[in-house]
Design a protein around this motif. Structure first.
Motif, mmCIF file in Angstrom:
data_model
loop_
_atom_site.group_PDB
_atom_site.id
_atom_site.type_symbol
_atom_site.label_atom_id
_atom_site.label_comp_id
_atom_site.label_asym_id
_atom_site.label_seq_id
_atom_site.Cartn_x
_atom_site.Cartn_y
_atom_site.Cartn_z
ATOM 1 N N THR A 21 -4.941 -4.418 59.914
ATOM 2 C CA THR A 21 -5.883 -5.487 59.684
ATOM 3 C C THR A 21 -5.843 -5.443 57.958
ATOM 4 O O THR A 21 -6.127 -4.516 57.421
ATOM 5 C CB THR A 21 -7.327 -5.424 60.103
ATOM 6 O OG1 THR A 21 -8.019 -4.270 59.648
ATOM 7 C CG2 THR A 21 -7.100 -5.626 61.734
ATOM 8 N N ALA A 22 -6.092 -6.744 57.461
ATOM 9 C CA ALA A 22 -6.177 -6.625 55.955
ATOM 10 C C ALA A 22 -7.737 -6.321 55.482
ATOM 11 O O ALA A 22 -8.581 -7.001 56.197
ATOM 12 C CB ALA A 22 -5.934 -7.881 55.558
ATOM 13 N N THR A 23 -7.990 -5.858 54.434
ATOM 14 C CA THR A 23 -9.563 -5.480 54.251
ATOM 15 C C THR A 23 -9.739 -6.799 53.336
ATOM 16 O O THR A 23 -8.994 -6.971 52.345
ATOM 17 C CB THR A 23 -9.565 -4.073 53.533
ATOM 18 O OG1 THR A 23 -8.925 -4.292 52.529
ATOM 19 C CG2 THR A 23 -9.316 -3.110 54.268
ATOM 20 N N MET A 24 -11.247 -6.938 53.195
ATOM 21 C CA MET A 24 -11.481 -8.063 52.530
ATOM 22 C C MET A 24 -12.097 -7.436 51.066
ATOM 23 O O MET A 24 -12.432 -6.334 51.119
ATOM 24 C CB MET A 24 -12.851 -8.582 53.262
ATOM 25 C CG MET A 24 -12.140 -9.172 54.481
ATOM 26 S SD MET A 24 -11.029 -10.462 54.543
ATOM 27 C CE MET A 24 -12.075 -12.032 53.689
ATOM 28 N N VAL A 25 -11.562 -7.943 50.269
ATOM 29 C CA VAL A 25 -11.858 -7.522 48.825
ATOM 30 C C VAL A 25 -12.194 -8.431 47.998
ATOM 31 O O VAL A 25 -11.836 -9.599 47.813
ATOM 32 C CB VAL A 25 -10.244 -6.761 48.196
ATOM 33 C CG1 VAL A 25 -10.756 -6.490 46.697
ATOM 34 C CG2 VAL A 25 -9.850 -5.818 49.003
ATOM 35 N N SER A 26 -13.268 -8.385 47.230
ATOM 36 C CA SER A 26 -14.065 -9.469 46.394
ATOM 37 C C SER A 26 -13.187 -9.536 44.904
ATOM 38 O O SER A 26 -12.368 -8.836 44.744
ATOM 39 C CB SER A 26 -15.612 -8.793 46.051
ATOM 40 O OG SER A 26 -15.659 -7.785 45.069
ATOM 41 N N GLN A 27 -13.571 -10.666 44.443
ATOM 42 C CA GLN A 27 -12.836 -10.823 43.433
ATOM 43 C C GLN A 27 -13.118 -9.942 42.149
ATOM 44 O O GLN A 27 -12.336 -9.829 41.431
ATOM 45 C CB GLN A 27 -13.357 -12.470 42.958
ATOM 46 C CG GLN A 27 -12.888 -13.763 43.809
ATOM 47 C CD GLN A 27 -11.076 -13.590 43.660
ATOM 48 O OE1 GLN A 27 -10.499 -13.245 44.246
ATOM 49 N NE2 GLN A 27 -10.959 -14.195 42.641
ATOM 50 N N ALA A 28 -14.548 -9.600 42.120
ATOM 51 C CA ALA A 28 -14.757 -8.509 41.190
ATOM 52 C C ALA A 28 -14.016 -7.171 41.282
ATOM 53 O O ALA A 28 -13.561 -6.646 40.220
ATOM 54 C CB ALA A 28 -16.125 -7.947 41.063
ATOM 55 N N GLU A 29 -13.632 -6.753 42.643
ATOM 56 C CA GLU A 29 -12.870 -5.736 42.937
ATOM 57 C C GLU A 29 -11.368 -5.962 42.490
ATOM 58 O O GLU A 29 -10.727 -5.089 41.835
ATOM 59 C CB GLU A 29 -12.999 -5.302 44.236
ATOM 60 C CG GLU A 29 -14.310 -4.762 44.531
ATOM 61 C CD GLU A 29 -14.421 -4.322 45.992
ATOM 62 O OE1 GLU A 29 -15.138 -3.329 46.350
ATOM 63 O OE2 GLU A 29 -13.673 -4.992 47.011
ATOM 64 N N VAL A 30 -10.867 -7.025 42.851
ATOM 65 C CA VAL A 30 -9.768 -7.543 42.218
ATOM 66 C C VAL A 30 -9.254 -7.452 40.921
ATOM 67 O O VAL A 30 -8.455 -6.927 40.397
ATOM 68 C CB VAL A 30 -9.365 -9.091 42.960
ATOM 69 C CG1 VAL A 30 -7.942 -9.487 42.248
ATOM 70 C CG2 VAL A 30 -9.144 -8.924 44.325
ATOM 71 N N ALA A 31 -10.236 -8.072 39.942
ATOM 72 C CA ALA A 31 -10.229 -7.971 38.800
ATOM 73 C C ALA A 31 -10.321 -6.701 37.988
ATOM 74 O O ALA A 31 -9.410 -6.137 37.095
ATOM 75 C CB ALA A 31 -11.563 -8.752 38.206
ATOM 76 N N GLU A 32 -11.083 -5.644 38.679
ATOM 77 C CA GLU A 32 -11.037 -4.459 38.194
ATOM 78 C C GLU A 32 -9.842 -3.769 38.528
ATOM 79 O O GLU A 32 -9.362 -3.002 37.678
ATOM 80 C CB GLU A 32 -12.263 -3.519 39.038
ATOM 81 C CG GLU A 32 -12.538 -2.339 38.660
ATOM 82 C CD GLU A 32 -13.517 -1.377 39.475
ATOM 83 O OE1 GLU A 32 -13.744 -0.082 39.384
ATOM 84 O OE2 GLU A 32 -14.241 -2.010 40.379
ATOM 85 N N ILE A 33 -9.141 -3.972 39.710
ATOM 86 C CA ILE A 33 -7.892 -3.305 39.982
ATOM 87 C C ILE A 33 -6.835 -3.686 39.090
ATOM 88 O O ILE A 33 -6.024 -2.871 38.541
ATOM 89 C CB ILE A 33 -7.770 -3.378 41.475
ATOM 90 C CG1 ILE A 33 -8.633 -2.837 42.330
ATOM 91 C CG2 ILE A 33 -6.078 -3.103 41.621
ATOM 92 C CD1 ILE A 33 -8.324 -3.257 43.737
ATOM 93 N N ASN A 34 -6.909 -5.129 38.787
ATOM 94 C CA ASN A 34 -5.788 -5.606 37.696
ATOM 95 C C ASN A 34 -6.035 -4.983 36.456
ATOM 96 O O ASN A 34 -5.244 -4.802 35.741
ATOM 97 C CB ASN A 34 -6.101 -7.117 37.588
ATOM 98 C CG ASN A 34 -5.524 -7.915 38.831
ATOM 99 O OD1 ASN A 34 -4.494 -7.175 39.729
ATOM 100 N ND2 ASN A 34 -5.863 -9.054 39.273
ATOM 101 N N THR A 35 -7.236 -4.814 35.958
ATOM 102 C CA THR A 35 -7.598 -4.380 34.576
ATOM 103 C C THR A 35 -7.265 -2.916 34.619
ATOM 104 O O THR A 35 -6.617 -2.309 33.740
ATOM 105 C CB THR A 35 -9.122 -4.405 34.379
ATOM 106 O OG1 THR A 35 -9.442 -5.675 34.457
ATOM 107 C CG2 THR A 35 -9.379 -3.754 33.013
ATOM 108 N N TYR A 36 -7.442 -2.110 35.675
ATOM 109 C CA TYR A 36 -6.900 -0.518 35.677
ATOM 110 C C TYR A 36 -5.365 -0.767 35.570
ATOM 111 O O TYR A 36 -4.910 0.087 34.631
ATOM 112 C CB TYR A 36 -7.332 -0.085 36.965
ATOM 113 C CG TYR A 36 -6.688 1.234 37.287
ATOM 114 C CD1 TYR A 36 -7.014 2.415 36.802
ATOM 115 C CD2 TYR A 36 -5.761 1.276 38.152
ATOM 116 C CE1 TYR A 36 -6.254 3.486 36.967
ATOM 117 C CE2 TYR A 36 -4.947 2.441 38.502
ATOM 118 C CZ TYR A 36 -5.330 3.532 37.725
ATOM 119 O OH TYR A 36 -4.917 4.763 37.850
ATOM 120 N N PHE A 37 -4.671 -1.567 36.298
ATOM 121 C CA PHE A 37 -3.284 -1.348 36.153
ATOM 122 C C PHE A 37 -2.689 -1.972 34.941
ATOM 123 O O PHE A 37 -1.766 -1.489 34.332
ATOM 124 C CB PHE A 37 -2.563 -2.224 37.383
ATOM 125 C CG PHE A 37 -2.731 -1.532 38.802
ATOM 126 C CD1 PHE A 37 -1.721 -0.379 38.864
ATOM 127 C CD2 PHE A 37 -3.262 -1.849 39.740
ATOM 128 C CE1 PHE A 37 -2.009 0.486 39.994
ATOM 129 C CE2 PHE A 37 -3.408 -1.179 40.932
ATOM 130 C CZ PHE A 37 -2.705 -0.002 40.997
#
Length: 132
Positions: A21-37
Motif C-alpha cells: 500500500t502507498a503511504t500518504m505523504v504530505s506536501q511538506a514532507e515531499v518538499a523536504e525530501i526534494n530539498t534533501y535530494f
C-alpha cells in the motif's frame, strides 16, 4: 543436506495477492525530501568538479597561493614553529634551563680551572700541543 530438503511454500503474508500500500505523504514532507535530494546533488556536483586533470591543476594553483603548513616548513622556520607549539612548552622550558645553566657554568670556568681540567689541558691548552 540443504540441497535435498523439500521447498516450503512461502508464508501467507507474502503471497502475490497482497499488494504494498502507498503511504500518504504530505506536501511538506515531499518538499523536504526534494530539498534533501537537491542538496545531495549539489554536493555530488561539487565533488565531481574536483576530479580530473584540470581540477588538480586548479587545486595546486590555489594551494600555492596559501601560506605553507608546518609540513612544508624546513630549518629555522620549522624550529620556531615547534618552539611556539603548546605541546612542546615543557620541553622548551627544560631546554632553556639547561642552556642557561651550561652558559652560566661556561662563564664561571676560570683559567685556573682550565689548567686543572684533564680534558681542557689535554686538548685546548696552547702550551700542550704535543699531546695531540
Amino acid at each position: 543436506f540443504f540441497f535435498f530438503q523439500r521447498r516450503r511454500s512461502p508464508p501467507t503474508f507474502l503471497t502475490t495477492t497482497n499488494k504494498p500500500t502507498a503511504t500518504m505523504v504530505s506536501q511538506a514532507e515531499v518538499a523536504e525530501i526534494n530539498t534533501y535530494f537537491q542538496n545531495r546533488m549539489a554536493e555530488s556536483k561539487k565533488i565531481w568538479a574536483t576530479r580530473g586533470k584540470d581540477a588538480r591543476i586548479a587545486a595546486a594553483a590555489a594551494k600555492a597561493n596559501q601560506p605553507p603548513t608546518w609540513r612544508q616548513l624546513k630549518g629555522v622556520p620549522l624550529m620556531l614553529h615547534e618552539i611556539k607549539h603548546v605541546g612542546n612548552r615543557p620541553f622548551m622550558v627544560g631546554f632553556g634551563l639547561v642552556s642557561l645553566g651550561a652558559l652560566y657554568l661556561q662563564t664561571k670556568f676560570t683559567d685556573e680551572m682550565k689548567k686543572d681540567s684533564l680534558y681542557w689541558s689535554t686538548y685546548h691548552l696552547k702550551e700542550n700541543k704535543s699531546a695531540h
